[in-house]
Scaffold this motif. Structure first.
Motif, PDB file in Angstrom:
ATOM      1  N   SER A  77       9.427 -76.441 -35.415  1.00  0.00           N
ATOM      2  CA  SER A  77       8.743 -75.429 -36.194  1.00  0.00           C
ATOM      3  C   SER A  77       9.474 -74.107 -36.027  1.00  0.00           C
ATOM      4  O   SER A  77      10.096 -73.845 -35.002  1.00  0.00           O
ATOM      5  N   GLY A  78       9.408 -73.319 -37.065  1.00  0.00           N
ATOM      6  CA  GLY A  78      10.055 -72.023 -37.035  1.00  0.00           C
ATOM      7  C   GLY A  78       9.348 -71.114 -38.014  1.00  0.00           C
ATOM      8  O   GLY A  78       8.278 -71.432 -38.521  1.00  0.00           O
ATOM      9  N   SER A  79       9.968 -69.968 -38.253  1.00  0.00           N
ATOM     10  CA  SER A  79       9.374 -69.007 -39.165  1.00  0.00           C
ATOM     11  C   SER A  79      10.425 -68.596 -40.183  1.00  0.00           C
ATOM     12  O   SER A  79      11.600 -68.880 -40.027  1.00  0.00           O
ATOM     13  N   THR A  91      15.854 -67.565 -43.007  1.00  0.00           N
ATOM     14  CA  THR A  91      15.448 -68.002 -41.675  1.00  0.00           C
ATOM     15  C   THR A  91      16.699 -68.143 -40.823  1.00  0.00           C
ATOM     16  O   THR A  91      17.794 -67.778 -41.244  1.00  0.00           O
ATOM     17  N   ASN A  92      16.539 -68.656 -39.613  1.00  0.00           N
ATOM     18  CA  ASN A  92      17.705 -68.912 -38.776  1.00  0.00           C
ATOM     19  C   ASN A  92      18.283 -70.273 -39.121  1.00  0.00           C
ATOM     20  O   ASN A  92      17.537 -71.211 -39.420  1.00  0.00           O
ATOM     21  N   VAL A  95      17.008 -73.188 -37.055  1.00  0.00           N
ATOM     22  CA  VAL A  95      15.680 -73.732 -37.365  1.00  0.00           C
ATOM     23  C   VAL A  95      15.804 -74.954 -38.271  1.00  0.00           C
ATOM     24  O   VAL A  95      15.080 -75.934 -38.110  1.00  0.00           O
ATOM     25  N   GLY A 199       9.714 -71.130 -31.959  1.00  0.00           N
ATOM     26  CA  GLY A 199       8.882 -71.156 -33.162  1.00  0.00           C
ATOM     27  C   GLY A 199       8.830 -69.794 -33.842  1.00  0.00           C
ATOM     28  O   GLY A 199       8.556 -69.700 -35.023  1.00  0.00           O
ATOM     29  N   SER A 201      11.507 -68.162 -34.076  1.00  0.00           N
ATOM     30  CA  SER A 201      12.851 -68.074 -34.646  1.00  0.00           C
ATOM     31  C   SER A 201      12.795 -67.993 -36.166  1.00  0.00           C
ATOM     32  O   SER A 201      12.112 -68.787 -36.802  1.00  0.00           O
ATOM     33  N   THR A 217      15.563 -64.272 -33.213  1.00  0.00           N
ATOM     34  CA  THR A 217      16.549 -65.346 -33.157  1.00  0.00           C
ATOM     35  C   THR A 217      16.640 -66.035 -31.808  1.00  0.00           C
ATOM     36  O   THR A 217      16.736 -67.244 -31.738  1.00  0.00           O
TER      37      THR A 217
END
Lengths: 281, 362
Positions: A77-79, A91-92, A95, A199, A201, A217
């Motif tokens: 999961s990430g953002s 996003t990164n 991710v 998460g 990230s 990050t």
């Protein structure tokens, strides 16, 4: 001196007096009910401004045990941050690298499938595209990370541990930080003490005006979770890199023209002796 | 010497400047300091001693620490159930350092709340006033005072990170509207108050999310609105009486509904009703035969609850949530679909949930 003050009940015409008293009472009442400090009001306003522009990203990839990858497992999961209302999300790269399927959850509860438009591995940026349909997204407003000062208040909005949208607050601990992660060196990062966890990230680091100033990050931690040393890539780096990811043609044409000019120049230098010129032989 | 007016002006300016130098704190800092000074005496440390036995039945006392908030001048202290659970001896330390032996008044494991009492004259007690948790906003300040790792009274501040999360307590029941904060919450903070910037109790710090066991900036508090609902019962009766329907519900999945040829696709399927329970007396029917549907064996033949007090429910959890909002003795109207497909409503007078008989601490 205070006789001239506007709220002088004695001088007030009688019919208005009770109304004035009522008004003052009301004022006092609202003051006790909504007795938030100015910094709180500021934080609430900033959060409410960016909350629709930060998304949760869930990725699925293949279990290495299985050969055919028939059922990708929910793995990460990430953002992400909405860059354009028509569905561009930054996003990164870490991710979404290795992801077979990417799902984006918006703050209004919608879940959309996303695909990777482009990614810059060295800068750890990736651009995703979703199709928001009629109900477009809300783009985040970009700030200027060169103006950041150490000690300035910042907020992180993201999806730590996949819990759901979360706000954390802190200050800028340092700017222009260089971090080594394995063999990779990341330069010019913003360091913050706002709790950033796995998460977060790809999520937003915003200033008190609600403008994006960085993309969360990395963290430094012996445990893998926040010890209040988090790093964000400054938004000004994003402004340099991401337009090239979205639309690579100006860059390709630029390099092409440069190569052409170089070729012409080299041709001029190493020009073959003309056949008609008199010479030896 | 110089004119009187100039002298006065100089005095005024000096006065103003002296204030600025002496109190060169931001509004936020002043607020933190004021709140801590006003409310720290209302936060207590709770040390619980649990007596355990080893293999040879030798007594091994084990001590745990937690926090609590004084909520009443009579000496009632609100804390977490898991702080005082199974304790043989409870010791409360006030912020002055004075220690008192506390008595357990009541506990509710379903919401992880408990009330203990100390006998102290009321002029020595500072009460933390209840606030509201229904109108909290993400971003507003939250202050936690507690006793992390048993270190002693500690102030941590942060913001509200999110509202409306749900959490399962140790008994498995859902606690709703949980407050998430980034104020550092650590083991030992449990049971301590979460306070807003106007000095009102908004939550009871209860849990953290952490892979390491210590704060990573993700702490959870039970909302004060839930505590307010429970506390009076705990003080008066020693337990919170939950409403009781006397029926076992399961989710009605679309494949089950289509296999049973029911006219609805979602709701709560009544598997079983307690004989002579409230639901049984009102005429709600439970399942009476087993059927294999897909890979599952389902007890079928019971009614399907599709609405509670006119509000449609999609699954068993939603139905239970609606029931939980009421008190024993309240009447509840269930919209049901019968096994044969006919629809109707049933009015149930809720009973009081039977409790496991627990030995109360003397």
């Amino acid at each position: 001196m205070f006789k001239s003050a506007a709220l002088n009940i004695q001088n007030c015409p009688r019919p208005y007096r009770s109304a004035l008293v009522f008004f003052i009472l009301c004022l006092g009442f609202t003051a006790t009910v909504f007795a938030l400090t100015s910094i709180e009001n500021n934080t609430i306003a900033a959060y409410e401004k960016v909350a629709p522009s930060v998304v949760n990203i869930t990725t699925m990839d293949c279990d290495p045990e299985f050969f055919w990858c028939a059922t990708p497992a929910e793995s990460g999961s990430g953002s992400g941050v909405v860059l354009r209302a028509d569905g561009l999300i930054v996003t990164n790269n870490h991710v979404i690298s290795n992801a077979k399927k990417i799902t984006v959850a918006l703050s209004d509860g919608r879940r959309l499938d996303a695909h990777v438009l482009a990614s810059a591995v060295a800068d750890d940026f990736a651009v995703l595209k979703v199709d928001p349909g009629e109900k477009t997204l809300r783009a985040i407003s970009l700030g200027n990370s060169d103006k950041l000062r150490i000690g300035e208040r910042v907020l992180a909005v993201g999806n730590p541990f996949g819990l759901g949208q979360t706000l954390t607050a802190g200050i800028v601990s340092m700017t222009n930080r260089t971090v080594k992660d394995g063999g990779k060196i990341m330069r010019d990062l913003i360091q913050t003490d706002a709790p950033i966890n796995p998460g977060n990230s790809g999520g937003a680091l915003i200033n008190s005006e609600g403008e994006l100033i960085g993309i969360c990050t990395a963290i430094l931690s012996p445990t893998g979770s926040s010890i209040r040393i988090g790093f964000a890539i400054p938004v000004n780096r994003m402004k340099e890199v991401v337009p090239g990811l979205i639309n690579p043609w100006p860059r390709i044409i630029g390099w092409g023209v440069a190569a052409l000019l170089l070729a012409l120049f080299l041709k001029r230098i190493y020009r073959r002796p003309e056949a008609t010129s008199p010479g030896a032989l | 010497m110089f004119p009187k007016r100039t002298f006065r002006l100089t005095l005024l300016v000096a006065f103003v400047f002296s204030f600025q130098i002496a109190y060169a704190l931001t509004e936020d800092e002043k607020n933190n300091i004021d709140l801590y000074q006003a409310l720290a005496p209302g936060v207590v440390n709770i040390t619980s001693t649990v007596v355990e036995h080893d293999f040879f039945f030798n007594v091994i006392p084990r001590q745990g620490t937690g926090s609590g908030a004084i909520i009443d001048q009579r000496g009632y202290i609100l804390t977490n159930n898991h702080v005082i659970e199974d304790a043989h001896k409870l010791e409360v330390t006030l912020s002055t350092g004075k220690k008192y032996t506390a008595k357990l008044i009541g506990s509710d494991p379903d919401t992880d709340l408990a009330v203990v009492k100390i006998d102290v004259p009321k002029e020595k007690l500072t009460v933390i006033p209840f606030g509201l948790s229904g109108n909290l906003k993400v971003g507003q300040k939250s202050i936690a005072i507690g006793n992390p790792f048993g270190l002693g009274q500690t102030l941590t501040t942060g913001v509200i990170s999110s509202i409306g999360r749900t959490m399962r307590s140790s008994t498995g029941s859902l606690v709703e509207d949980i407050i998430q904060t980034d104020a550092s919450i650590n083991p030992g903070n449990s049971g301590g108050p979460l306070i807003d910037s106007s000095g009102h109790l908004i939550g009871i710090t209860t849990a953290i999310f952490s892979p390491t066991g210590a704060s990573v900036g993700i702490g959870f508090a039970i909302p004060v609105d839930t505590a307010k609902r429970v506390v009076n019962d705990l003080i008066e009766k020693g337990y919170y009486s939950y409403p009781y329907l006397g029926a076992t519900l399961m989710n009605l999945f679309p494949d089950i509904a289509s296999a049973l040829k029911l006219p609805v696709t979602s709701g709560a399927l009544v598997v079983d009703v307690t004989p002579r329970g409230p639901a049984d007396r009102a005429g709600l029917r439970g399942g009476n035969r087993r059927a294999q549907i897909g890979n599952n064996i389902v007890i079928v033949g019971g009614d399907v609850v599709v609405s509670v007090n006119g509000k449609p429910v999609q699954d068993a959890d939603a139905a239970i949530r609606e029931v939980r909002k009421l008190r024993p003795g309240d009447k509840i109207e269930l919209g049901i679909v019968r096994w044969d497909g006919s629809k109707g409503t049933i009015t149930v007078t809720l009973g009081e949930k039977p409790r496991d008989v627990r030995a109360k601490q003397p």
